[in-house]
Design a protein around this motif. Structure first.
Motif, PDB file in Angstrom:
ATOM      1  N   GLU A 468       0.818  -1.217   0.000  1.00  0.00           N
ATOM      2  CA  GLU A 468       0.000   0.000   0.000  1.00  0.00           C
ATOM      3  C   GLU A 468       0.851   1.267   0.000  1.00  0.00           C
ATOM      4  O   GLU A 468       0.400   2.322  -0.441  1.00  0.00           O
ATOM      5  N   GLN A 469       2.084   1.155   0.491  1.00  0.00           N
ATOM      6  CA  GLN A 469       2.965   2.319   0.560  1.00  0.00           C
ATOM      7  C   GLN A 469       4.070   2.275  -0.487  1.00  0.00           C
ATOM      8  O   GLN A 469       4.968   3.102  -0.463  1.00  0.00           O
ATOM      9  N   ARG A 470       3.983   1.337  -1.403  1.00  0.00           N
ATOM     10  CA  ARG A 470       5.077   1.090  -2.343  1.00  0.00           C
ATOM     11  C   ARG A 470       5.515   2.350  -3.084  1.00  0.00           C
ATOM     12  O   ARG A 470       6.711   2.677  -3.121  1.00  0.00           O
ATOM     13  N   GLU A 471       4.598   3.074  -3.677  1.00  0.00           N
ATOM     14  CA  GLU A 471       4.971   4.242  -4.490  1.00  0.00           C
ATOM     15  C   GLU A 471       5.604   5.329  -3.633  1.00  0.00           C
ATOM     16  O   GLU A 471       6.571   5.972  -4.049  1.00  0.00           O
ATOM     17  N   LYS A 472       5.084   5.524  -2.439  1.00  0.00           N
ATOM     18  CA  LYS A 472       5.670   6.518  -1.536  1.00  0.00           C
ATOM     19  C   LYS A 472       7.077   6.107  -1.127  1.00  0.00           C
ATOM     20  O   LYS A 472       7.989   6.945  -1.067  1.00  0.00           O
ATOM     21  N   ILE A 473       7.263   4.823  -0.861  1.00  0.00           N
ATOM     22  CA  ILE A 473       8.587   4.333  -0.457  1.00  0.00           C
ATOM     23  C   ILE A 473       9.592   4.530  -1.585  1.00  0.00           C
ATOM     24  O   ILE A 473      10.723   4.983  -1.352  1.00  0.00           O
ATOM     25  N   LEU A 474       9.204   4.233  -2.801  1.00  0.00           N
ATOM     26  CA  LEU A 474      10.112   4.432  -3.937  1.00  0.00           C
ATOM     27  C   LEU A 474      10.459   5.910  -4.092  1.00  0.00           C
ATOM     28  O   LEU A 474      11.613   6.260  -4.390  1.00  0.00           O
ATOM     29  N   THR A 475       9.473   6.768  -3.887  1.00  0.00           N
ATOM     30  CA  THR A 475       9.740   8.215  -3.949  1.00  0.00           C
ATOM     31  C   THR A 475      10.695   8.635  -2.840  1.00  0.00           C
ATOM     32  O   THR A 475      11.622   9.432  -3.063  1.00  0.00           O
ATOM     33  N   ASP A 476      10.486   8.102  -1.631  1.00  0.00           N
ATOM     34  CA  ASP A 476      11.365   8.433  -0.503  1.00  0.00           C
ATOM     35  C   ASP A 476      12.794   7.960  -0.756  1.00  0.00           C
ATOM     36  O   ASP A 476      13.764   8.643  -0.384  1.00  0.00           O
ATOM     37  N   LEU A 477      12.939   6.805  -1.378  1.00  0.00           N
ATOM     38  CA  LEU A 477      14.276   6.302  -1.720  1.00  0.00           C
ATOM     39  C   LEU A 477      14.963   7.239  -2.713  1.00  0.00           C
ATOM     40  O   LEU A 477      16.165   7.517  -2.595  1.00  0.00           O
ATOM     41  N   LYS A 478      14.215   7.728  -3.675  1.00  0.00           N
ATOM     42  CA  LYS A 478      14.783   8.666  -4.653  1.00  0.00           C
ATOM     43  C   LYS A 478      15.212   9.964  -3.976  1.00  0.00           C
ATOM     44  O   LYS A 478      16.280  10.513  -4.286  1.00  0.00           O
ATOM     45  N   LYS A 479      14.391  10.447  -3.039  1.00  0.00           N
ATOM     46  CA  LYS A 479      14.732  11.695  -2.341  1.00  0.00           C
ATOM     47  C   LYS A 479      16.023  11.539  -1.542  1.00  0.00           C
ATOM     48  O   LYS A 479      16.862  12.448  -1.512  1.00  0.00           O
ATOM     49  N   TYR A 480      16.172  10.401  -0.891  1.00  0.00           N
ATOM     50  CA  TYR A 480      17.368  10.184  -0.081  1.00  0.00           C
ATOM     51  C   TYR A 480      18.625  10.123  -0.949  1.00  0.00           C
ATOM     52  O   TYR A 480      19.620  10.804  -0.666  1.00  0.00           O
ATOM     53  N   CYS A 481      18.580   9.344  -2.003  1.00  0.00           N
ATOM     54  CA  CYS A 481      19.764   9.219  -2.862  1.00  0.00           C
ATOM     55  C   CYS A 481      20.065  10.537  -3.564  1.00  0.00           C
ATOM     56  O   CYS A 481      21.236  10.908  -3.746  1.00  0.00           O
ATOM     57  N   PHE A 482      19.005  11.261  -3.952  1.00  0.00           N
ATOM     58  CA  PHE A 482      19.172  12.588  -4.557  1.00  0.00           C
ATOM     59  C   PHE A 482      19.958  13.505  -3.630  1.00  0.00           C
ATOM     60  O   PHE A 482      20.890  14.199  -4.056  1.00  0.00           O
ATOM     61  N   LEU A 483      19.600  13.499  -2.349  1.00  0.00           N
ATOM     62  CA  LEU A 483      20.264  14.405  -1.416  1.00  0.00           C
ATOM     63  C   LEU A 483      21.740  14.062  -1.258  1.00  0.00           C
ATOM     64  O   LEU A 483      22.576  14.957  -1.094  1.00  0.00           O
ATOM     65  N   ASP A 484      22.078  12.786  -1.327  1.00  0.00           N
ATOM     66  CA  ASP A 484      23.485  12.400  -1.215  1.00  0.00           C
ATOM     67  C   ASP A 484      24.350  13.075  -2.282  1.00  0.00           C
ATOM     68  O   ASP A 484      25.465  13.530  -1.994  1.00  0.00           O
ATOM     69  N   THR A 485      23.850  13.137  -3.504  1.00  0.00           N
ATOM     70  CA  THR A 485      24.663  13.746  -4.567  1.00  0.00           C
ATOM     71  C   THR A 485      24.479  15.259  -4.632  1.00  0.00           C
ATOM     72  O   THR A 485      25.425  15.995  -4.912  1.00  0.00           O
ATOM     73  N   PHE A 486      23.259  15.739  -4.348  1.00  0.00           N
ATOM     74  CA  PHE A 486      23.062  17.190  -4.335  1.00  0.00           C
ATOM     75  C   PHE A 486      23.859  17.825  -3.205  1.00  0.00           C
ATOM     76  O   PHE A 486      24.379  18.941  -3.331  1.00  0.00           O
ATOM     77  N   ALA A 487      23.972  17.113  -2.088  1.00  0.00           N
ATOM     78  CA  ALA A 487      24.791  17.599  -0.975  1.00  0.00           C
ATOM     79  C   ALA A 487      26.230  17.801  -1.422  1.00  0.00           C
ATOM     80  O   ALA A 487      26.880  18.790  -1.053  1.00  0.00           O
ATOM     81  N   MET A 488      26.739  16.886  -2.240  1.00  0.00           N
ATOM     82  CA  MET A 488      28.123  17.026  -2.735  1.00  0.00           C
ATOM     83  C   MET A 488      28.256  18.251  -3.630  1.00  0.00           C
ATOM     84  O   MET A 488      29.273  18.960  -3.578  1.00  0.00           O
ATOM     85  N   VAL A 489      27.239  18.516  -4.437  1.00  0.00           N
ATOM     86  CA  VAL A 489      27.259  19.710  -5.296  1.00  0.00           C
ATOM     87  C   VAL A 489      27.391  20.968  -4.434  1.00  0.00           C
ATOM     88  O   VAL A 489      28.226  21.851  -4.701  1.00  0.00           O
ATOM     89  N   LYS A 490      26.586  21.048  -3.392  1.00  0.00           N
ATOM     90  CA  LYS A 490      26.583  22.244  -2.540  1.00  0.00           C
ATOM     91  C   LYS A 490      27.867  22.335  -1.700  1.00  0.00           C
ATOM     92  O   LYS A 490      28.384  23.444  -1.473  1.00  0.00           O
ATOM     93  N   ILE A 491      28.383  21.203  -1.259  1.00  0.00           N
ATOM     94  CA  ILE A 491      29.636  21.227  -0.483  1.00  0.00           C
ATOM     95  C   ILE A 491      30.792  21.649  -1.367  1.00  0.00           C
ATOM     96  O   ILE A 491      31.682  22.404  -0.934  1.00  0.00           O
ATOM     97  N   LEU A 492      30.804  21.208  -2.615  1.00  0.00           N
ATOM     98  CA  LEU A 492      31.848  21.654  -3.544  1.00  0.00           C
ATOM     99  C   LEU A 492      31.785  23.173  -3.716  1.00  0.00           C
ATOM    100  O   LEU A 492      32.823  23.849  -3.749  1.00  0.00           O
ATOM    101  N   GLU A 493      30.584  23.721  -3.810  1.00  0.00           N
ATOM    102  CA  GLU A 493      30.446  25.171  -3.914  1.00  0.00           C
ATOM    103  C   GLU A 493      31.058  25.860  -2.693  1.00  0.00           C
ATOM    104  O   GLU A 493      31.740  26.891  -2.823  1.00  0.00           O
ATOM    105  N   LYS A 494      30.831  25.315  -1.524  1.00  0.00           N
ATOM    106  CA  LYS A 494      31.383  25.895  -0.290  1.00  0.00           C
ATOM    107  C   LYS A 494      32.907  25.817  -0.257  1.00  0.00           C
ATOM    108  O   LYS A 494      33.586  26.746   0.203  1.00  0.00           O
ATOM    109  N   LEU A 495      33.443  24.721  -0.751  1.00  0.00           N
ATOM    110  CA  LEU A 495      34.896  24.584  -0.810  1.00  0.00           C
ATOM    111  C   LEU A 495      35.497  25.628  -1.750  1.00  0.00           C
ATOM    112  O   LEU A 495      36.543  26.232  -1.463  1.00  0.00           O
ATOM    113  N   LYS A 496      34.852  25.843  -2.876  1.00  0.00           N
ATOM    114  CA  LYS A 496      35.333  26.855  -3.826  1.00  0.00           C
ATOM    115  C   LYS A 496      35.250  28.250  -3.202  1.00  0.00           C
ATOM    116  O   LYS A 496      36.167  29.071  -3.372  1.00  0.00           O
ATOM    117  N   GLU A 497      34.165  28.519  -2.484  1.00  0.00           N
ATOM    118  CA  GLU A 497      34.013  29.824  -1.829  1.00  0.00           C
ATOM    119  C   GLU A 497      35.115  30.081  -0.821  1.00  0.00           C
ATOM    120  O   GLU A 497      35.658  31.191  -0.733  1.00  0.00           O
TER     121      GLU A 497
END
Length: 500
Positions: A468-497
């Motif tokens: 019953e929660q399958r689609e929400k769980i798949l969306t939550d998994l995507k959000k988590y993995c997305f943040l792992d790589t987006f976090a690196m993008v933002k941290i790289l920006e901070k390092l450059k700054e």
């Protein structure tokens, strides 16, 4: 009050842990789902290991009444000449244990065997068996050898699981015998704890007083300790980066309870020293030259890559090994050139089948043949590539090329070129991100760590649960993995700054 094997192992972790379990268990955290998943995997492995003894009689229990009768049932089974007893119980002198396997090797002589789902015999297993041996000797059972049956990390599944190849038997008789005297002394100490009306000192200095190597009991007890001490200062010595019991004891003896008060003469590891320095001065350590040299090695397009993986003690698919980390998902952010907008691509497997063939097809479309590939703790992603290269040799050249182009965005933090007191000595992305980019947080996510992602995916996709929660769980998994790589993008920006 009877001392069981599990009680004894809690005592070895911390005396107060045993006392709390027996006298005030409401103060102990309930077993979380990730830990329960580990227990469940252990039970599955046991079921395969037990097939090595096809003529064994399995006793065990499914109710409290059956538990109470287990000792008598075990005695009768042995008296009746049973060759091998599985899950039998022995009790004598106020101590009790349930043995995984007791294998008769002569009329009244047995081998004692413990089943562990780890990939090797560990020192803590020897203490476990030494306790069992003490119980058996008190109960009048003669033991010839003691051994651990554990998972064979080199086993590769092809077709049906073969218990003989899945398992390895390691003899630890000598090590267990050498622990005989100290085990008796430790049992006496544990029994005295059971007789106390008040809780023993809860200080982390008393973790692992037996000095058993290779355990993570300090961090486990710290989680309990912090829940017991509600007003703990966030910059107390108990938040020092990976402290030892000995360090905590020495600091307490000198009445030092805050990180800022730790003297320079105190013996510290480099990461602890950096943490103390930044805490005392309330200033960051930033080695701009080192960071800039590191950033100058990057070549566009820059890829930010993160995998989520499944891992099982019983390999799930042909070609897989016990506890191998195999990807079912990736998130990928791409910077084509300086000043361009970041692009996101992803893959999440959603069928009860081997994820890797389709994941590799998508990965080859998404990641080109040139450009730097960034991960956080890149040995993990490189390991995934190496395992997939072994499984799918037609992709080996491509995956080897990915590994040659990889760099680790954790490096400035693990090498301590960038240190903030609020990293608390950690270079984990979950420690770095909220300090450098406060607007981003894993705490807001339903799936917020890799173990939870693994468990949730396995249950939902491979095992067909949570429908019953399958689609929400798949969306939550995507959000988590997305943040792992987006976090690196933002941290790289901070390092450059910080370098500019």
């Amino acid at each position: 009050m009877t001392l069981s094997k599990s009680d004894y192992m809690l005592f070895l972790k911390h005396p107060a842990w045993l006392w709390l379990k027996k006298k005030d268990s409401s103060k102990l955290p309930e077993t979380d789902e990730n830990t329960q998943t580990i227990f469940d995997a252990g039970h599955i492995f046991e079921s395969y290991a037990e097939k090595l003894f096809p003529e064994a009689v399995r006793l065990g229990f499914n109710s409290y009444d059956e538990y109470l009768s287990l000792t008598d049932r075990t005695r009768k089974s042995i008296e009746n000449g049973t060759k091998t007893v599985i899950q039998g119980r022995f009790e004598a002198g106020g101590i009790t244990c349930i043995v995984d396997v007791l294998d008769r090797v002569a009329d009244d002589i047995f081998d004692l065997i413990e089943i562990k789902s780890a990939t090797k015999a560990k020192p803590e297993h020897e203490y476990d068996l030494a306790f069992q041996l003490t119980v058996l000797e008190k109960a009048g059972i003669k033991v010839r050898n003691a051994a651990i049956i554990h998972a064979n990390s080199e086993y590769v599944r092809y077709g049906e699981i073969e218990p003989e190849k899945l398992t390895v038997k390691t003899d630890v008789s000598g090590a267990v015998q050498t622990l005989t005297n100290v085990t008796r002394e430790l049992i006496d100490s544990a029994l005295k704890i059971l007789g106390k009306s008040s809780i023993p000192d809860i200080s982390p200095r008393y973790v692992n007083q037996a000095g058993i190597s290779g355990v993570s009991w300090f961090s486990e007890w710290m989680d309990i300790y912090k829940s017991l001490v509600s007003d703990l200062n966030p910059y107390s010595i108990y938040y020092l980066s990976y402290p030892t019991s000995e360090q905590i004891g020495k600091l307490e003896d000198e009445n030092i309870y805050l990180i800022r008060d730790i003297p320079e003469k105190f013996t510290l590891r480099p990461r602890q020293s950096a943490q103390i320095q930044t805490t005392k001065k309330n200033e960051r350590i930033i080695v701009k030259e080192k960071i800039q040299m590191f950033l100058d090695t990057f070549v566009y397009p820059i890829y930010f890559l993160d995998y989520e993986t499944f891992s099982d003690v019983i390999p799930r698919f042909d070609g897989c090994k016990p506890y191998g980390d195999y990807p079912f998902q990736y998130s990928l952010h791409i910077l084509d050139s300086k000043g361009t907008e970041v692009v996101h691509k992803e893959y999440l497997h959603s069928e009860n089948s081997n994820p890797m063939p389709n994941l590799l097809k998508k990965l080859r479309r998404d990641v080109g043949n040139t450009g730097t590939i960034l991960s956080w703790n890149m040995s993990y992603e490189k390991g995934c590539h190496a395992r997939m290269a072994d499984l799918y040799p037609e992709n080996k050249a491509y995956l080897d090329n990915l590994n040659e182009r990889m760099n680790d965005l954790m490096t400035p933090f693990s090498e301590m070129w960038f240190v903030d007191k609020d990293f608390f000595g950690s270079a984990s992305i979950k420690s770095v991100l909220p300090v450098l980019v406060p607007d981003l947080s894993y705490k807001e996510l339903e799936v917020s760590d890799g173990m939870l992602a693994r468990r949730t995916f396995t249950q939902t996709v491979f095992e067909g649960k949570n429908t019953e929660q399958r689609e929400k769980i798949l969306t939550d998994l995507k959000k988590y993995c997305f943040l792992d790589t987006f976090a690196m993008v933002k941290i790289l920006e901070k390092l450059k700054e910080c370098c500019n």
